[in-house]
Design a protein around this motif. Structure first.
Motif, PDB file in Angstrom:
ATOM      1  N   ALA A  72     119.547  20.727  48.486  1.00  0.00           N
ATOM      2  CA  ALA A  72     120.972  20.661  47.821  1.00  0.00           C
ATOM      3  C   ALA A  72     121.286  19.301  47.574  1.00  0.00           C
ATOM      4  O   ALA A  72     121.821  18.999  46.615  1.00  0.00           O
ATOM      5  N   GLN A  73     120.463  18.212  48.294  1.00  0.00           N
ATOM      6  CA  GLN A  73     120.504  17.017  48.045  1.00  0.00           C
ATOM      7  C   GLN A  73     120.077  16.713  46.618  1.00  0.00           C
ATOM      8  O   GLN A  73     120.585  15.839  45.849  1.00  0.00           O
ATOM      9  N   LEU A  74     118.798  17.060  46.394  1.00  0.00           N
ATOM     10  CA  LEU A  74     117.958  16.806  45.296  1.00  0.00           C
ATOM     11  C   LEU A  74     118.745  17.442  43.993  1.00  0.00           C
ATOM     12  O   LEU A  74     118.835  16.711  42.994  1.00  0.00           O
ATOM     13  N   ARG A  75     119.340  18.442  44.548  1.00  0.00           N
ATOM     14  CA  ARG A  75     120.248  19.194  43.357  1.00  0.00           C
ATOM     15  C   ARG A  75     121.078  18.075  42.792  1.00  0.00           C
ATOM     16  O   ARG A  75     121.588  18.299  41.674  1.00  0.00           O
ATOM     17  N   ALA A  76     121.890  17.671  43.829  1.00  0.00           N
ATOM     18  CA  ALA A  76     122.995  16.965  43.672  1.00  0.00           C
ATOM     19  C   ALA A  76     122.784  15.647  42.672  1.00  0.00           C
ATOM     20  O   ALA A  76     123.301  15.081  41.936  1.00  0.00           O
ATOM     21  N   GLU A  77     121.437  15.086  43.136  1.00  0.00           N
ATOM     22  CA  GLU A  77     121.081  13.753  42.722  1.00  0.00           C
ATOM     23  C   GLU A  77     120.529  13.750  41.527  1.00  0.00           C
ATOM     24  O   GLU A  77     120.297  12.948  40.649  1.00  0.00           O
ATOM     25  N   HIS A  78     120.009  14.723  41.221  1.00  0.00           N
ATOM     26  CA  HIS A  78     119.211  15.139  39.868  1.00  0.00           C
ATOM     27  C   HIS A  78     119.309  16.311  39.065  1.00  0.00           C
ATOM     28  O   HIS A  78     118.496  17.128  39.005  1.00  0.00           O
ATOM     29  N   PRO A  79     120.642  16.511  38.644  1.00  0.00           N
ATOM     30  CA  PRO A  79     120.800  17.886  38.009  1.00  0.00           C
ATOM     31  C   PRO A  79     120.536  17.824  36.626  1.00  0.00           C
ATOM     32  O   PRO A  79     119.988  16.679  36.073  1.00  0.00           O
ATOM     33  N   LEU A  80     120.763  18.818  35.976  1.00  0.00           N
ATOM     34  CA  LEU A  80     120.521  18.808  34.268  1.00  0.00           C
ATOM     35  C   LEU A  80     121.732  18.125  33.513  1.00  0.00           C
ATOM     36  O   LEU A  80     122.802  18.377  34.035  1.00  0.00           O
ATOM     37  N   LEU A  81     121.398  17.019  32.992  1.00  0.00           N
ATOM     38  CA  LEU A  81     122.281  16.420  32.608  1.00  0.00           C
ATOM     39  C   LEU A  81     122.451  16.601  30.779  1.00  0.00           C
ATOM     40  O   LEU A  81     121.393  17.063  30.212  1.00  0.00           O
ATOM     41  N   LEU A  82     123.681  16.767  30.250  1.00  0.00           N
ATOM     42  CA  LEU A  82     124.059  16.952  28.997  1.00  0.00           C
ATOM     43  C   LEU A  82     124.605  15.858  28.377  1.00  0.00           C
ATOM     44  O   LEU A  82     125.436  15.109  28.883  1.00  0.00           O
ATOM     45  N   PRO A  83     124.567  15.692  27.145  1.00  0.00           N
ATOM     46  CA  PRO A  83     125.019  14.748  26.254  1.00  0.00           C
ATOM     47  C   PRO A  83     126.856  15.054  26.418  1.00  0.00           C
ATOM     48  O   PRO A  83     127.336  15.923  26.570  1.00  0.00           O
ATOM     49  N   ALA A  84     127.205  14.084  26.606  1.00  0.00           N
ATOM     50  CA  ALA A  84     128.697  13.626  26.825  1.00  0.00           C
ATOM     51  C   ALA A  84     129.710  14.118  25.572  1.00  0.00           C
ATOM     52  O   ALA A  84     129.110  14.308  24.327  1.00  0.00           O
ATOM     53  N   GLY A  85     130.983  14.730  25.954  1.00  0.00           N
ATOM     54  CA  GLY A  85     131.795  14.996  24.843  1.00  0.00           C
ATOM     55  C   GLY A  85     131.790  16.560  24.252  1.00  0.00           C
ATOM     56  O   GLY A  85     131.071  17.408  24.979  1.00  0.00           O
ATOM     57  N   ARG A  86     132.645  16.598  23.515  1.00  0.00           N
ATOM     58  CA  ARG A  86     132.737  18.176  22.832  1.00  0.00           C
ATOM     59  C   ARG A  86     132.711  17.939  21.415  1.00  0.00           C
ATOM     60  O   ARG A  86     133.730  18.034  20.675  1.00  0.00           O
ATOM     61  N   ASP A  87     131.430  17.726  20.770  1.00  0.00           N
ATOM     62  CA  ASP A  87     131.299  17.732  19.480  1.00  0.00           C
ATOM     63  C   ASP A  87     130.793  18.859  18.736  1.00  0.00           C
ATOM     64  O   ASP A  87     129.613  19.392  18.988  1.00  0.00           O
ATOM     65  N   PRO A  88     131.482  19.311  17.384  1.00  0.00           N
ATOM     66  CA  PRO A  88     131.242  20.713  16.829  1.00  0.00           C
ATOM     67  C   PRO A  88     129.994  20.537  16.267  1.00  0.00           C
ATOM     68  O   PRO A  88     129.380  21.479  15.660  1.00  0.00           O
ATOM     69  N   ARG A  89     129.360  19.260  16.110  1.00  0.00           N
ATOM     70  CA  ARG A  89     128.034  19.012  15.320  1.00  0.00           C
ATOM     71  C   ARG A  89     126.890  19.080  16.409  1.00  0.00           C
ATOM     72  O   ARG A  89     125.902  18.841  15.873  1.00  0.00           O
ATOM     73  N   CYS A  90     127.272  19.199  17.618  1.00  0.00           N
ATOM     74  CA  CYS A  90     126.211  19.320  18.824  1.00  0.00           C
ATOM     75  C   CYS A  90     125.935  20.772  19.209  1.00  0.00           C
ATOM     76  O   CYS A  90     126.622  21.313  19.552  1.00  0.00           O
ATOM     77  N   ALA A  91     124.716  21.204  18.979  1.00  0.00           N
ATOM     78  CA  ALA A  91     124.091  22.394  19.202  1.00  0.00           C
ATOM     79  C   ALA A  91     124.457  22.733  20.621  1.00  0.00           C
ATOM     80  O   ALA A  91     124.549  23.804  21.091  1.00  0.00           O
ATOM     81  N   ILE A  92     124.325  21.604  21.548  1.00  0.00           N
ATOM     82  CA  ILE A  92     124.452  21.986  22.915  1.00  0.00           C
ATOM     83  C   ILE A  92     125.575  22.078  23.280  1.00  0.00           C
ATOM     84  O   ILE A  92     125.824  23.132  23.996  1.00  0.00           O
ATOM     85  N   HIS A  93     126.767  21.538  22.721  1.00  0.00           N
ATOM     86  CA  HIS A  93     128.193  21.823  22.946  1.00  0.00           C
ATOM     87  C   HIS A  93     128.454  23.188  22.479  1.00  0.00           C
ATOM     88  O   HIS A  93     129.356  23.935  23.238  1.00  0.00           O
TER      89      HIS A  93
END
Ligand SMILES: Cc1ncc(C[n+]2csc(CCOP(=O)(O)OP(=O)(O)O)c2C)c(N)n1
Length: 570
Positions: A348-369
């Motif tokens: 649980a600690q590793l999960r909290a400290e090293h999560p999957l990070l994604l780029p900030a925001g909500r940009d309709p030109r960002c495939a991830i968003h």
């Protein structure tokens, strides 16, 4: 009327419960197509035989039974090759039936002659040419038995035209093995009691055990038993790309996909584990990273149905040849409850400290968003297919697959062009809703099948993330070739909406939409066949990324790339 070789082929397909086949006719398989007409088996006419192979794969990956594709000799057969190789890598049961030039012309460089069996033999589980009409029935029966038995895979049966045309007489259902055919008599081997006792012992002695599941756990139907096992034994777990959906994505102890694009915590937990219980996987390099550095502290129990996988890459202290489901169910009968509070806390600690990070925001030109939005809007019954590239990895990272056979992706071969025909196959196999997530590069490899899709009128939606580049190549060149971009830009723009419409598929673009996220949700809610075109920027990268050849600890992370980060995956 006397039976012919061709009518026997069709009769055996009916006997094996085949309802749909995909293919294209030509001179050398016309007798088969003639016999097909009266059979009640539906035929999907593809625009390229590679797609017939992938449609058959789509059916097989959803339904579990062998998919069937047909091609003529020569170019028809050569066009099937990629789909056969792909099926072998991902252990998908497939029966390909190819026409061949008449027996008397074999070896003469006759029109459309290729030595099909020799060509595919390194790629398939089994290939045979049927030289006598008396052998046709047995060859087709054997093809299904081999394709579906043991570790599933592709089988090719090559039938010269004169054999298709020959009258059968009475000796039809011949039996017996063909020379060189694999022996799958022990198709679903169960683990021995001694091996199970050893696994229970390993689990009781381990302080930091971890369950790792792969495609074999999915295809064998081991999911239910494995889900119970992880709860009872308090086992943290992870999966390969092919194992997504086997375990519950909402379980806090399930860390999702490992490897090159896995979450940092997943690779770090694996690094600390002292026991790896690996079920139905083959230690592919995209999953392990540098092998010598993979799970360096862990003893290994490796369970696989294919004896050749045991010890192939990772030496196991306890190698067990067994069907994953049989193994999981028997182990469940014996494994006691266990509590591992220290290890659970550390995970649980590793999960909290090293999560999957994604780029900030909500940009309709960002495939991830956009994909994040699509993941939220997805009806739970949806089957998702992908092509190959950045979009494929984002799908794996962002969509919480809840059941096996829900994600169809070309895992081992990584074949661009897989997504659309596989989606057609999934819909033909009865998937209630199908979403194909693709890139502009990949879609163009089998775009002609838009026409097939329109003809069939299936409920398939294509979400095209169009970055005007071969995105994953662009990413690799940006990261590892000092930004020297070589042949990764698709300079000539394609009007994909017009392309889809020209082939009879409704097309819609998010370009210029006032509220693109709402428009995407709305478009996803409508029935297919439909193409949603989403123009996206090329700068976004699939991260984390283990550099090719590196160990899984050496992840390039979003923070290292200097990006602003706001969203954290649970
Ligand atoms: C048949 C085939 N040829 C080449 C490749 C190498 N390759 C891997 S990803 C990729 C680019 C994919 O581009 P696109 O489909 O647009 O997806 P994106 O990465 O942009 O999401 C290429 C060329 C491949 N995987 N398959």
């Amino acid at each position: 009327m006397q039976d012919s070789g061709a009518s026997i082929i069709i009769e055996r397909l009916v006997a094996h419960g085949v309802g749909v086949v995909a293919g294209m006719p030509g001179g050398a398989n016309l007798p088969i197509y003639d016999a097909l007409l009266d059979s009640g088996i539906a035929h999907v006419l593809v625009r390229h035989e590679q797609a017939a192979g992938f449609i058959a794969q789509g059916m097989a990956r959803v339904g579990g039974r062998a998919g069937v594709c047909l091609a003529t000799s020569g170019p028809g057969a050569t066009n099937l090759v990629t789909a056969l190789a792909d099926a072998r890598m991902d252990s998908v049961p497939l029966v390909a039936i190819t026409g061949q030039v008449p027996t008397a012309l074999i070896g003469t460089d006759a029109f459309q002659e290729v030595d099909t069996c020799a060509m595919v033999r390194p790629l398939v589980k089994h290939a045979e040419q049927v030289r006598r009409v008396e052998d046709v029935a047995a060859a087709i029966d054997r093809a299904f038995a081999i394709a579906e038995g043991g570790r599933p895979g592709p089988v090719l049966v090559d039938v010269p035209k004169d054999v298709q045309q020959a009258a059968a007489g009475t000796a039809r259902a011949g039996q017996g093995a063909a020379p060189g055919a694999p022996d799958d008599a022990d198709a679903a081997p169960a683990p021995t009691d001694a091996a199970l006792a050893q696994v229970v012992d390993e689990l009781s002695r381990a302080r930091r055990p971890l369950l790792l599941v792969g495609g074999g756990a999915a295809s064998s139907g081991a999911s239910a038993a494995l889900r119970k096992l992880v709860r009872r034994q308090q086992l943290p777990s992870a999966c390969t790309l092919m194992g997504l959906g086997v375990l519950d994505p909402a379980d806090p102890a399930h860390l999702g996909m490992l490897g090159m694009h896995g979450a940092p915590c997943t690779n770090l937990v694996l690094d600390e584990a002292d026991l790896l219980l690996a079920v139905g996987l083959r230690f592919d390099d995209r999953a392990t990273g540098k092998l010598a550095e993979f799970c360096p502290r862990a003893r290994t129990v490796h369970v696989d149905i294919d004896a050749r996988e045991l010890g192939k890459l990772r030496a196991a202290q306890l190698p067990i040849r067994a069907d994953a489901r049989a193994f999981a169910e028997r182990l469940l009968e014996r494994a006691p409850s266990a509590a591992r509070p220290d290890w659970s806390t550390r995970v649980a600690q590793l999960r909290a400290e090293h999560p999957l990070l994604l780029p900030a925001g909500r940009d309709p030109r960002c495939a991830i968003h956009l994909l994040g939005e699509a993941a939220e809007a997805l009806a739970p019954e949806t089957v998702v297919t992908t092509d190959v590239g950045q979009h494929q990895m984002w799908v794996a990272q962002l969509i919480p697959f809840e059941r096996p056979r829900q994600l169809l992706t070309s895992g081992g071969l990584g074949t661009m062009g897989f997504g659309l025909p596989a989606a057609i196959g999934a819909a033909l196999a009865g998937a209630p809703r199908v979403l194909c997530v693709t890139g502009d590069g990949s879609l163009l490899l089998n775009a002609q099948e838009l026409s097939t899709l329109a003809e069939l009128g299936l409920d398939v939606t294509i979400l095209l993330l169009d970055n005007r580049h071969l995105g994953l190549v662009h990413q690799q060149q940006s990261l590892f070739y000092r930004g020297r971009l070589s042949a990764s830009r698709l300079t000539q723009p394609t009007d994909f909406v017009a392309l889809a419409r020209s082939m009879g598929v409704d097309g819609y673009s998010l370009e210029g939409a006032a509220r693109p996220f709402d428009a995407l949700r709305d478009a996803l809610a409508r029935p297919g066949p439909r193409l949603i075109h989403a123009p996206v920027r090329v700068q976004d990268q699939v991260l984390p990324m283990v550099p090719p050849g590196g160990g899984n600890r050496e992840m390039l992370r979003l923070r290292d790339a200097g990006a602003r980060v706001s969203r954290v995956q649970p």
